[in-house]
Structures are given as C-alpha cells and as structure tokens.
Design a protein around this motif. Structure first.
Motif, PDB file in Angstrom:
ATOM      1  N   THR A 130       0.824  -1.206   0.000  1.00  0.00           N
ATOM      2  CA  THR A 130       0.000   0.000   0.000  1.00  0.00           C
ATOM      3  C   THR A 130       0.863   1.264   0.000  1.00  0.00           C
ATOM      4  O   THR A 130       2.096   1.203  -0.034  1.00  0.00           O
ATOM      5  CB  THR A 130      -0.916   0.030   1.234  1.00  0.00           C
ATOM      6  OG1 THR A 130      -0.096   0.283   2.386  1.00  0.00           O
ATOM      7  CG2 THR A 130      -1.653  -1.281   1.404  1.00  0.00           C
ATOM      8  N   ARG A 131       0.200   2.411   0.121  1.00  0.00           N
ATOM      9  CA  ARG A 131       0.881   3.696   0.239  1.00  0.00           C
ATOM     10  C   ARG A 131       1.217   4.026   1.687  1.00  0.00           C
ATOM     11  O   ARG A 131       1.616   5.139   1.996  1.00  0.00           O
ATOM     12  CB  ARG A 131      -0.009   4.815  -0.323  1.00  0.00           C
ATOM     13  CG  ARG A 131      -0.178   4.739  -1.814  1.00  0.00           C
ATOM     14  CD  ARG A 131      -1.389   5.472  -2.376  1.00  0.00           C
ATOM     15  NE  ARG A 131      -1.751   6.676  -1.659  1.00  0.00           N
ATOM     16  CZ  ARG A 131      -2.944   6.872  -1.109  1.00  0.00           C
ATOM     17  NH1 ARG A 131      -3.862   5.936  -1.157  1.00  0.00           N
ATOM     18  NH2 ARG A 131      -3.214   7.996  -0.509  1.00  0.00           N
ATOM     19  N   LYS A 132       1.116   3.052   2.582  1.00  0.00           N
ATOM     20  CA  LYS A 132       1.291   3.306   4.002  1.00  0.00           C
ATOM     21  C   LYS A 132       2.749   3.131   4.439  1.00  0.00           C
ATOM     22  O   LYS A 132       3.034   2.649   5.532  1.00  0.00           O
ATOM     23  CB  LYS A 132       0.387   2.369   4.811  1.00  0.00           C
ATOM     24  CG  LYS A 132       0.058   2.867   6.207  1.00  0.00           C
ATOM     25  CD  LYS A 132      -0.952   1.940   6.874  1.00  0.00           C
ATOM     26  CE  LYS A 132      -1.276   2.396   8.280  1.00  0.00           C
ATOM     27  NZ  LYS A 132      -2.262   1.508   8.949  1.00  0.00           N
ATOM     28  N   HIS A 133       3.682   3.505   3.583  1.00  0.00           N
ATOM     29  CA  HIS A 133       5.095   3.505   3.950  1.00  0.00           C
ATOM     30  C   HIS A 133       5.413   4.801   4.685  1.00  0.00           C
ATOM     31  O   HIS A 133       4.632   5.759   4.654  1.00  0.00           O
ATOM     32  CB  HIS A 133       5.976   3.359   2.710  1.00  0.00           C
ATOM     33  CG  HIS A 133       5.525   4.230   1.576  1.00  0.00           C
ATOM     34  ND1 HIS A 133       5.637   5.598   1.600  1.00  0.00           N
ATOM     35  CD2 HIS A 133       4.920   3.923   0.406  1.00  0.00           C
ATOM     36  CE1 HIS A 133       5.134   6.098   0.493  1.00  0.00           C
ATOM     37  NE2 HIS A 133       4.692   5.109  -0.254  1.00  0.00           N
ATOM     38  N   LYS A 138       9.515   6.936   0.099  1.00  0.00           N
ATOM     39  CA  LYS A 138       8.663   6.192  -0.824  1.00  0.00           C
ATOM     40  C   LYS A 138       9.485   5.483  -1.891  1.00  0.00           C
ATOM     41  O   LYS A 138       9.238   4.306  -2.199  1.00  0.00           O
ATOM     42  CB  LYS A 138       7.659   7.145  -1.481  1.00  0.00           C
ATOM     43  CG  LYS A 138       6.751   6.468  -2.503  1.00  0.00           C
ATOM     44  CD  LYS A 138       5.699   7.433  -3.009  1.00  0.00           C
ATOM     45  CE  LYS A 138       4.758   6.740  -3.983  1.00  0.00           C
ATOM     46  NZ  LYS A 138       3.647   7.622  -4.397  1.00  0.00           N
ATOM     47  N   SER A 265       0.294  -3.524   4.056  1.00  0.00           N
ATOM     48  CA  SER A 265       1.368  -2.602   4.443  1.00  0.00           C
ATOM     49  C   SER A 265       2.305  -3.274   5.444  1.00  0.00           C
ATOM     50  O   SER A 265       3.240  -2.657   5.931  1.00  0.00           O
ATOM     51  CB  SER A 265       0.765  -1.321   5.063  1.00  0.00           C
ATOM     52  OG  SER A 265      -0.052  -1.639   6.180  1.00  0.00           O
ATOM     53  N   TYR A 268       6.233  -3.152   5.337  1.00  0.00           N
ATOM     54  CA  TYR A 268       6.942  -1.899   5.594  1.00  0.00           C
ATOM     55  C   TYR A 268       7.341  -1.726   7.062  1.00  0.00           C
ATOM     56  O   TYR A 268       8.246  -0.955   7.367  1.00  0.00           O
ATOM     57  CB  TYR A 268       6.076  -0.700   5.206  1.00  0.00           C
ATOM     58  CG  TYR A 268       5.739  -0.613   3.738  1.00  0.00           C
ATOM     59  CD1 TYR A 268       6.713  -0.787   2.760  1.00  0.00           C
ATOM     60  CD2 TYR A 268       4.436  -0.334   3.336  1.00  0.00           C
ATOM     61  CE1 TYR A 268       6.396  -0.706   1.418  1.00  0.00           C
ATOM     62  CE2 TYR A 268       4.113  -0.235   1.990  1.00  0.00           C
ATOM     63  CZ  TYR A 268       5.093  -0.426   1.036  1.00  0.00           C
ATOM     64  OH  TYR A 268       4.781  -0.325  -0.284  1.00  0.00           O
TER      65      TYR A 268
END
Length: 282
Positions: A130-133, A138, A265, A268
C-alpha cells in the motif's frame, strides 16, 4: 534489478549524516590509511540497497564492488557489498549505507516471505504494498517491495480509481455508487475501477454494476473464499483483492481462498535486518 535512483536523494542521505566531514577520522589522520569495508547480513536476506551503497561510496571517491544486486538472495554471512578507499572515506559512508541495507533489505525480505506464502496457496497470486510507507522514503520503499517480488498497490491517488466506503457514504451508500459506475468508468475508460466492500452482498452488487476489481476489506480467508466462489463463475475476468490484516502468516490462506491480489502494508513495518560491517586495513 533496474530501478532509477535520484542522485540528489542519495546526496541528501549522505549529507544528513555527514554535513561537512568526519571529525573523528580527520583528527586521527585516517585518510592516510588504505582500507576496505564489507557489508554482510547476519541472517538470510533478500537484498535491497546495494546500488545505493555503490553510489554513496562512489560519491565519496571510493572504489566499489556490488556482490549481490537488489532482489537477489544472500545467505547469512555472505558479503553483499564491498568498497575500497582511504579509511576516512569509508567511515563517512558506513552508517548511511548500513541503514539503507538493513531497513530496505528488511522490507524486501518480508515481502518475499509473503509472496512465497501467497503462491503456495495459489500460483501467481500477486502481493501489493500500500501507500502506508513512512513519509520521505517512498522511492526506496517501493524499490524494496519490488525487490521482494511484490508490486505497488497504488503509486498514488492520481493514477487509479479505488472507491472506499467513505466515498460511497458521501454519495448515499454503495447502491448509489453502483448506479453511477457506468458513468464513472466512461469518464476514465483506460482505467480499471476498484470498489472496496466488506460483505458478500456488496461484493455481488459491485460486480453486477461492472466493477473491474472487488477489494475485500478485513475479511477472513473463509469469507474471501465464499465471495470468490460466488462471483467468479459469472464474472471470470473480475479481480478479487484481499486487504486488511494480510501478512506472511496468513498469505498462504488468502491465496488458497482464491484471492488474485493481496494488499498489505505489513512488509513496511518490522525490525530492520542486521548487517555486520567490517572495516579493515589492506
């Protein structure tokens, strides 16, 4: 593994730790001593970050050898990167490179564990991060994800359509959104439209309305399997994604349940992998 690295990002990482010079090395005249530095994992890893290590030490004027590329497996105690130069140069790059290797090899190794588990459940199941880094990293987080055999779920909210419950709640519920799906698809015909749901009834409703992807949020593998068996026979091309709480301990079960994509996520956020660093005179 080919992945474009921005040199300004590399320089920023180095300057954060070495804004001017290494005071300890300078007052000890370590620039007069020729040495080598070796980076070796203390456990089996999927490597990530050796290309960045090469750029950092090259920027400092050292000679480099990448022994394992990002995405390759390295056994415990197998050196993955070596640099040669004066001892001051090597000390200036030491900690930055160690941090990169430890943190991003950790992400890559956890991703690989998920990918292997998912494919034991069902071959060709994709694992997507996901974008939850963490903010600000990024680029390397995505590189580590890909090094481990995963892919980005969404590179950003500018390039994909994913309708969440907070979207359809604003529009009057999922029924209202499903009525609008033909119009939504016509406004971006080159994009697939994903709808996230939490129940079998809503999954069927979204599939019948023409959603390309049904994302199942926080459902157990048994519930995912029931939805897959209900929808897939009449919608063979639809993609079923399982999201929420997916990790390496249950990836196999979600794959076996029939999910095409696992969205997570988890990779990460974990302990960085330890690397042993040796600086020695040559």
């Amino acid at each position: 593994m080919q992945f474009i690295t921005n040199l300004s990002e590399i320089e920023a990482m180095l300057r954060e730790d070495v804004p001017y010079f290494d005071l300890t090395s300078r007052i000890m005249d370590l620039e007069t001593i020729e040495a080598e530095i070796l980076f070796t994992p203390k456990s089996d890893v999927t490597v990530c970050g050796t290309e960045e290590a090469e750029k950092i030490f090259s920027m400092l004027g050292a000679e480099t050898s990448v022994l394992k590329k990002s995405g390759e497996h390295a056994d415990q105690d197998q050196t993955v990167f070596r640099a040669y130069g004066n001892a001051e140069q090597l000390h200036m790059g030491w900690k930055v490179v160690q941090n990169i290797l430890e943190h991003f090899s950790g992400i890559a190794t956890r991703t690989r564990s998920m990918v292997d588990g998912a494919n034991r459940g069902k071959p060709n199941t994709e694992v997507c991060g996901t974008r939850k880094h963490l903010p600000g990293i990024k680029h390397l987080s995505l590189k580590a994800l890909c090094a481990g055999g995963g892919y980005p779920h969404r590179l950003g909210i500018s390039d994909s359509v994913l309708i969440f419950s907070n979207h359809y709640d604003l529009l009057g519920g999922i029924s209202a959104v499903c009525r609008e799906l033909p119009s939504i698809r016509s406004r971006c015909p080159e994009k697939k439209v994903a709808v996230e749901v939490e129940t079998l009834d809503h999954a069927v409703m979204a599939a019948e309305a023409g959603a390309d992807i049904i994302q199942l949020d926080k459902l157990k593998p048994e519930a995912v399997e029931k939805i897959v068996n209900t929808i897939k026979p009449s919608h063979r091309n639809i993609i079923i994604a399982a999201a929420g709480g997916v990790n390496d301990s249950n990836a196999e079960a979600y794959g076996a349940a029939g999910a095409d994509v696992l969205v997570s996520s988890w990779m990460y956020f974990g302990k960085p992998l330890d690397y042993k660093v040796v600086v020695r005179k040559v």
